[in-house]
Scaffold this motif. Structure first.
Motif, PDB file in Angstrom:
ATOM      1  N   GLY A   1       0.845  -1.264  -0.104  1.00  0.00           N
ATOM      2  CA  GLY A   1       0.121  -0.099  -0.076  1.00  0.00           C
ATOM      3  C   GLY A   1       0.730   1.305  -0.118  1.00  0.00           C
ATOM      4  N   ALA A   2       1.798   1.151   0.812  1.00  0.00           N
ATOM      5  CA  ALA A   2       2.752   2.457   0.854  1.00  0.00           C
ATOM      6  C   ALA A   2       3.468   2.665  -0.493  1.00  0.00           C
ATOM      7  N   GLY A   3       3.797   1.668  -1.065  1.00  0.00           N
ATOM      8  CA  GLY A   3       4.609   1.396  -2.312  1.00  0.00           C
ATOM      9  C   GLY A   3       3.884   2.297  -3.551  1.00  0.00           C
ATOM     10  N   VAL A   4       2.562   1.593  -3.513  1.00  0.00           N
ATOM     11  CA  VAL A   4       1.752   2.198  -4.378  1.00  0.00           C
ATOM     12  C   VAL A   4       1.318   3.727  -4.350  1.00  0.00           C
ATOM     13  N   MET A   5       1.206   4.023  -3.058  1.00  0.00           N
ATOM     14  CA  MET A   5       1.010   5.640  -2.771  1.00  0.00           C
ATOM     15  C   MET A   5       2.179   6.417  -2.990  1.00  0.00           C
ATOM     16  N   LEU A   6       3.112   5.782  -2.736  1.00  0.00           N
ATOM     17  CA  LEU A   6       4.583   6.720  -3.076  1.00  0.00           C
ATOM     18  C   LEU A   6       4.894   6.679  -4.468  1.00  0.00           C
ATOM     19  N   GLY A   7       4.659   5.427  -5.182  1.00  0.00           N
ATOM     20  CA  GLY A   7       4.819   5.347  -6.718  1.00  0.00           C
ATOM     21  C   GLY A   7       3.840   6.374  -7.501  1.00  0.00           C
ATOM     22  N   CYS A   8       2.510   6.254  -7.039  1.00  0.00           N
ATOM     23  CA  CYS A   8       1.612   7.125  -7.678  1.00  0.00           C
ATOM     24  C   CYS A   8       1.957   8.623  -7.465  1.00  0.00           C
ATOM     25  N   LEU A   9       2.336   9.208  -6.173  1.00  0.00           N
ATOM     26  CA  LEU A   9       2.683  10.317  -6.177  1.00  0.00           C
ATOM     27  C   LEU A   9       3.859  10.850  -6.772  1.00  0.00           C
ATOM     28  N   GLY A  10       4.740   9.817  -6.703  1.00  0.00           N
ATOM     29  CA  GLY A  10       5.928  10.212  -7.452  1.00  0.00           C
ATOM     30  C   GLY A  10       5.993  10.335  -9.209  1.00  0.00           C
TER      31      GLY A  10
ATOM     32  N   ILE B   1       2.929  11.066 -10.723  1.00  0.00           N
ATOM     33  CA  ILE B   1       2.273  12.423 -10.792  1.00  0.00           C
ATOM     34  C   ILE B   1       2.868  13.706 -10.824  1.00  0.00           C
ATOM     35  N   TRP B   2       3.991  13.464  -9.578  1.00  0.00           N
ATOM     36  CA  TRP B   2       5.005  14.774  -9.607  1.00  0.00           C
ATOM     37  C   TRP B   2       5.657  14.790 -10.899  1.00  0.00           C
ATOM     38  N   LEU B   3       6.333  13.736 -11.353  1.00  0.00           N
ATOM     39  CA  LEU B   3       7.016  13.708 -12.756  1.00  0.00           C
ATOM     40  C   LEU B   3       6.224  14.138 -13.642  1.00  0.00           C
ATOM     41  N   ILE B   4       4.749  13.719 -13.883  1.00  0.00           N
ATOM     42  CA  ILE B   4       3.970  14.394 -14.844  1.00  0.00           C
ATOM     43  C   ILE B   4       4.041  15.979 -14.909  1.00  0.00           C
ATOM     44  N   CYS B   5       3.536  16.207 -13.629  1.00  0.00           N
ATOM     45  CA  CYS B   5       3.341  17.724 -13.118  1.00  0.00           C
ATOM     46  C   CYS B   5       4.819  18.515 -13.452  1.00  0.00           C
ATOM     47  N   HIS B   6       5.634  17.766 -13.548  1.00  0.00           N
ATOM     48  CA  HIS B   6       7.246  18.491 -13.563  1.00  0.00           C
ATOM     49  C   HIS B   6       7.546  18.477 -15.321  1.00  0.00           C
ATOM     50  N   TRP B   7       7.153  17.450 -16.099  1.00  0.00           N
ATOM     51  CA  TRP B   7       7.292  17.772 -17.498  1.00  0.00           C
ATOM     52  C   TRP B   7       6.256  18.221 -18.158  1.00  0.00           C
ATOM     53  N   VAL B   8       5.058  18.180 -17.694  1.00  0.00           N
ATOM     54  CA  VAL B   8       4.045  18.878 -18.309  1.00  0.00           C
ATOM     55  C   VAL B   8       3.488  19.887 -17.895  1.00  0.00           C
ATOM     56  N   THR B   9       3.093  20.984 -18.189  1.00  0.00           N
ATOM     57  CA  THR B   9       2.553  22.004 -17.316  1.00  0.00           C
ATOM     58  C   THR B   9       0.939  21.821 -17.353  1.00  0.00           C
ATOM     59  N   ILE B  10       0.314  21.700 -16.364  1.00  0.00           N
ATOM     60  CA  ILE B  10      -0.788  21.484 -15.967  1.00  0.00           C
ATOM     61  C   ILE B  10      -1.330  22.384 -15.019  1.00  0.00           C
ATOM     62  N   ASP B  11      -2.802  22.646 -15.361  1.00  0.00           N
ATOM     63  CA  ASP B  11      -3.456  23.845 -14.408  1.00  0.00           C
ATOM     64  C   ASP B  11      -3.366  23.507 -13.050  1.00  0.00           C
TER      65      ASP B  11
ATOM     66  N   VAL C   1      -3.164  19.293  -7.810  1.00  0.00           N
ATOM     67  CA  VAL C   1      -3.724  17.693  -7.810  1.00  0.00           C
ATOM     68  C   VAL C   1      -3.692  17.342  -6.482  1.00  0.00           C
ATOM     69  N   MET C   2      -2.946  17.889  -5.697  1.00  0.00           N
ATOM     70  CA  MET C   2      -2.915  17.263  -4.392  1.00  0.00           C
ATOM     71  C   MET C   2      -4.001  18.193  -3.320  1.00  0.00           C
ATOM     72  N   LEU C   3      -4.711  19.188  -3.619  1.00  0.00           N
ATOM     73  CA  LEU C   3      -5.550  19.722  -2.847  1.00  0.00           C
ATOM     74  C   LEU C   3      -6.682  18.800  -2.442  1.00  0.00           C
ATOM     75  N   PRO C   4      -7.223  17.845  -3.172  1.00  0.00           N
ATOM     76  CA  PRO C   4      -8.190  17.164  -2.845  1.00  0.00           C
ATOM     77  C   PRO C   4      -7.655  16.105  -1.729  1.00  0.00           C
ATOM     78  N   LEU C   5      -6.403  15.692  -2.003  1.00  0.00           N
ATOM     79  CA  LEU C   5      -5.908  14.779  -1.022  1.00  0.00           C
ATOM     80  C   LEU C   5      -5.673  15.574   0.513  1.00  0.00           C
ATOM     81  N   LEU C   6      -5.464  16.804   0.430  1.00  0.00           N
ATOM     82  CA  LEU C   6      -5.343  17.389   1.681  1.00  0.00           C
ATOM     83  C   LEU C   6      -6.359  17.385   2.489  1.00  0.00           C
ATOM     84  N   ALA C   7      -7.493  17.618   1.653  1.00  0.00           N
ATOM     85  CA  ALA C   7      -8.937  17.599   2.250  1.00  0.00           C
ATOM     86  C   ALA C   7      -9.322  16.078   2.932  1.00  0.00           C
ATOM     87  N   GLU C   8      -8.674  15.197   2.181  1.00  0.00           N
ATOM     88  CA  GLU C   8      -9.028  13.671   2.419  1.00  0.00           C
ATOM     89  C   GLU C   8      -8.180  13.232   3.819  1.00  0.00           C
TER      90      GLU C   8
END
Length: 159
Positions: free
Chosen positions: A42-51, A53-63, A69-76
């Motif tokens: 579970g920890a590996g899946v979460m960290l892999g997903c975060l990593g 998505i961070w790479l996607i946001c780093h390579w591609v300019t996203i709104d 992207v993390m805002l809903p996770l902060l609320a959760e």
């Protein structure tokens, strides 16, 4: 390095946020099993997903970038803090709003400009009492978003 821009398509940000929330829920489910291998998975899946998505946001300019992207996770995450309380529903909603507010503040400070006005939504969210209003405005709100975008587009073409 080549970068691609997807500004104006908030659905990409929403989709990545959903991926983060699903990975978080999967991680919580694995952690609750109590088995060491499940917890590591579970920890590996979460960290892999975060990593990823961070790479996607780093390579591609996203709104709104990675923080958007993390805002809903902060609320959760804030909601999970109060999960075991007796008056659970009210405390969870307030905790989620606090997490969302902290994320919104961080996002506003990062983005700058008129984004700071998004903080004006917090008092409106605090005023919500959890019940449906007397008037059924469902159709109005289905049409409001696309129509106001069309009007903004037409005004920008006219100007």
């Amino acid at each position: 390095m080549y970068t691609q821009t997807f500004y104006g398509n908030i659905l990409i940000t929403f989709s990545l946020s959903l991926c983060v929330l699903y990975a978080f829920q999967y991680g919580r489910t694995c952690w609750a099993q109590g088995k060491r291998t499940a917890q590591l998975t579970g920890a590996g899946v979460m960290l892999g997903c975060l990593g990823g998505i961070w790479l996607i946001c780093h390579w591609v300019t996203i709104d709104y970038g990675f923080l958007g992207v993390m805002l809903p996770l902060l609320a959760e995450l804030a909601t999970c803090v109060y999960e075991q309380c007796s008056d659970m529903r009210c405390k969870q909603e307030r905790a989620g709003l606090i997490g969302f507010s902290v994320g919104l503040l961080a996002l506003s400070l990062q983005m700058g400009g008129i984004q700071i006005f998004s903080l004006l939504t917090i008092p409106l969210l605090l005023a919500y009492n959890g019940t449906r209003g007397e008037k059924n405005l469902k159709q109005f709100f289905y049409w409001f978003y696309p129509v106001h975008l069309l009007l903004i587009g037409l005004v920008s073409l006219w100007i």
